[in-house]
Scaffold this motif. Structure first.
Motif, PDB file in Angstrom:
ATOM      1  N   SER A   1       9.155   2.791  -8.967  1.00  0.00           N
ATOM      2  CA  SER A   1       8.238   2.921  -9.972  1.00  0.00           C
ATOM      3  C   SER A   1       8.443   4.696 -10.631  1.00  0.00           C
ATOM      4  CB  SER A   1       6.721   3.055  -9.400  1.00  0.00           C
ATOM      5  OG  SER A   1       6.694   1.825  -9.050  1.00  0.00           O
TER       6      SER A   1
ATOM      7  N   GLN B   1       2.920  -1.411 -12.426  1.00  0.00           N
ATOM      8  CA  GLN B   1       2.823  -2.216 -11.174  1.00  0.00           C
ATOM      9  C   GLN B   1       1.487  -2.898 -10.875  1.00  0.00           C
ATOM     10  OE1 GLN B   1       4.629   0.160  -8.092  1.00  0.00           O
ATOM     11  NE2 GLN B   1       3.998  -1.265  -6.447  1.00  0.00           N
TER      12      GLN B   1
ATOM     13  N   ASP C   1       7.788  -3.345 -13.647  1.00  0.00           N
ATOM     14  CA  ASP C   1       7.492  -2.923 -12.561  1.00  0.00           C
ATOM     15  C   ASP C   1       6.784  -3.995 -11.710  1.00  0.00           C
ATOM     16  OD1 ASP C   1       7.435  -1.498 -10.036  1.00  0.00           O
ATOM     17  OD2 ASP C   1       6.381   0.193 -10.986  1.00  0.00           O
ATOM     18  N   GLU C   2       7.514  -4.662 -10.762  1.00  0.00           N
ATOM     19  CA  GLU C   2       6.782  -5.732  -9.797  1.00  0.00           C
ATOM     20  C   GLU C   2       6.036  -6.864 -10.733  1.00  0.00           C
ATOM     21  OE1 GLU C   2       5.422  -4.911  -5.993  1.00  0.00           O
ATOM     22  OE2 GLU C   2       6.516  -3.040  -5.738  1.00  0.00           O
TER      23      GLU C   2
HETATM   24 MG   LIG Z   1       6.362   1.010  -7.034  1.00  0.00          MG
END
Ligand SMILES: [Mg+2]
Ligand SMILES: Nc1ncnc2c1ncn2[C@@H]1O[C@H](COP(=O)(O)OP(=O)(O)OP(=O)(O)O)[C@@H](O)[C@H]1O
Length: 277
Positions: free
Chosen positions: A42, A84, A175-176
């Motif tokens: 991240s 995220q 991010d994810e």
């Molecule tokens: Mg992360």
């Protein structure tokens, strides 16, 4: 033309979260970034998007030094991202969450809404159509007028990606994107992301879901303790012992795990067999 990290370093006080990482990401390629929790994934995304300042090194997109720009300038240079943890405007509609990307302080506002000249109206209508097209692609168009915060979690994740695409970014940072999605939703997401592969676009996907990463990404960068541990195709990453150790622990841990499994098999009277060809 590519996105280049040159000796990139990020320190939070005495904690070096990214440690002299150099690599490049190419257009037309879906890049994956993986690594255990706290590896710095991240942090890389946040530095690239201009959210966190770089401690040392450089981030260059084509001929532009992104690390020297303010966050809004980074977005204007062509970087789109998701977070995220979902960050939507919960009380605005699904469509407005995309339209907000085009908000212009000078030309927007309540008065401007009423006094809009025809040219501005046409521009607005064209943007609205574009946003609706993106929503259609993500299967969200029939929800355009709903409050974003009222959507089921999986749809909110899709909406985040849709919003990141609204300004046609050259680089899409995710991010994810599959965090919290069920198996069915993850499969749907994988399919939609694959359809976003374009010769014009660099895609970078940070993800823990290995099925998604291995089936979607063309190249994978592995981070461990802030360092670049490995780069290669999904097959090369899966075959790498360094990567296996990073995920499973040290070599000693692996030997311990093997020994424990062997002891358990012996105790239970299980014999391993090789598949006959
Ligand atoms: Mg992360
Ligand atoms: N804003 C921050 N301030 C201070 N330290 C931070 C900050 N963000 C991250 N860190 C630290 O930097 C390191 C890398 O964190 P980062 O969130 O980038 O890892 P990650 O690979 O994204 O992990 P995860 O898989 O859990 O999301 C960790 O040690 C973390 O505690």
């Amino acid at each position: 033309m590519s996105l280049i990290f040159d000796n990139l370093t990020k320190r939070y006080g005495s904690n070096t979260a990214i440690d002299a990482v150099s690599t490049r990401f190419e257009r037309g390629v879906i890049h994956g970034i993986i690594g255990p929790n706290g590896a710095g994934k991240s942090t890389l995304i946040n530095m690239t998007a201009g959210s966190y300042p770089v401690t040392e090194g450089a981030i260059t997109l084509d001929d532009t030094r992104l690390d020297l720009l303010a966050k809004y300038q980074v977005a204007n240079a062509g970087i789109g991202r998701t977070y995220q943890n979902i960050r939507l405007f919960d009380q605005m509609t699904v469509l407005e969450n995309l339209e907000v990307c085009f908000y212009d302080r000078e030309k927007s506002g309540v008065v401007a809404e009423v006094l809009w000249p025809p040219a501005a109206r046409r521009r607005y209508a064209a943007r609205r159509e574009k946003c609706l097209d993106i929503l259609r692609f993500f299967g969200l168009d029939h929800m355009a007028d709903l409050e974003a915060g009222s959507l089921p979690y999986g749809r909110q994740r899709m909406l985040e990606i849709a919003r990141a695409l609204a300004q046609s970014p050259k680089v899409l940072l995710l991010d994810e994107p599959a965090a919290g999605l069920n198996h069915h939703e993850t499969a749907e997401l994988t399919e939609r992301l694959a359809a976003l592969r374009s010769p014009e676009r660099i895609m970078i996907v940070v993800e823990h879901d290995m099925d998604l990463v291995m089936s979607l990404c063309d190249r994978i960068t592995v981070l461990h303790h802030g360092k670049l541990l490995f780069e290669g195709t999904p097959a090369e990453v899966q075959a790498s012992r360094d990567v296996q150790f990073a995920y499973l622990g040290t070599q000693n841990d692996i030997e311990d795990i093997r020994a424990a499994a062997a002891a358990r098999r012996a105790f239970l009277g299980i014999r391993t067999r090789r598949r006959s060809h």
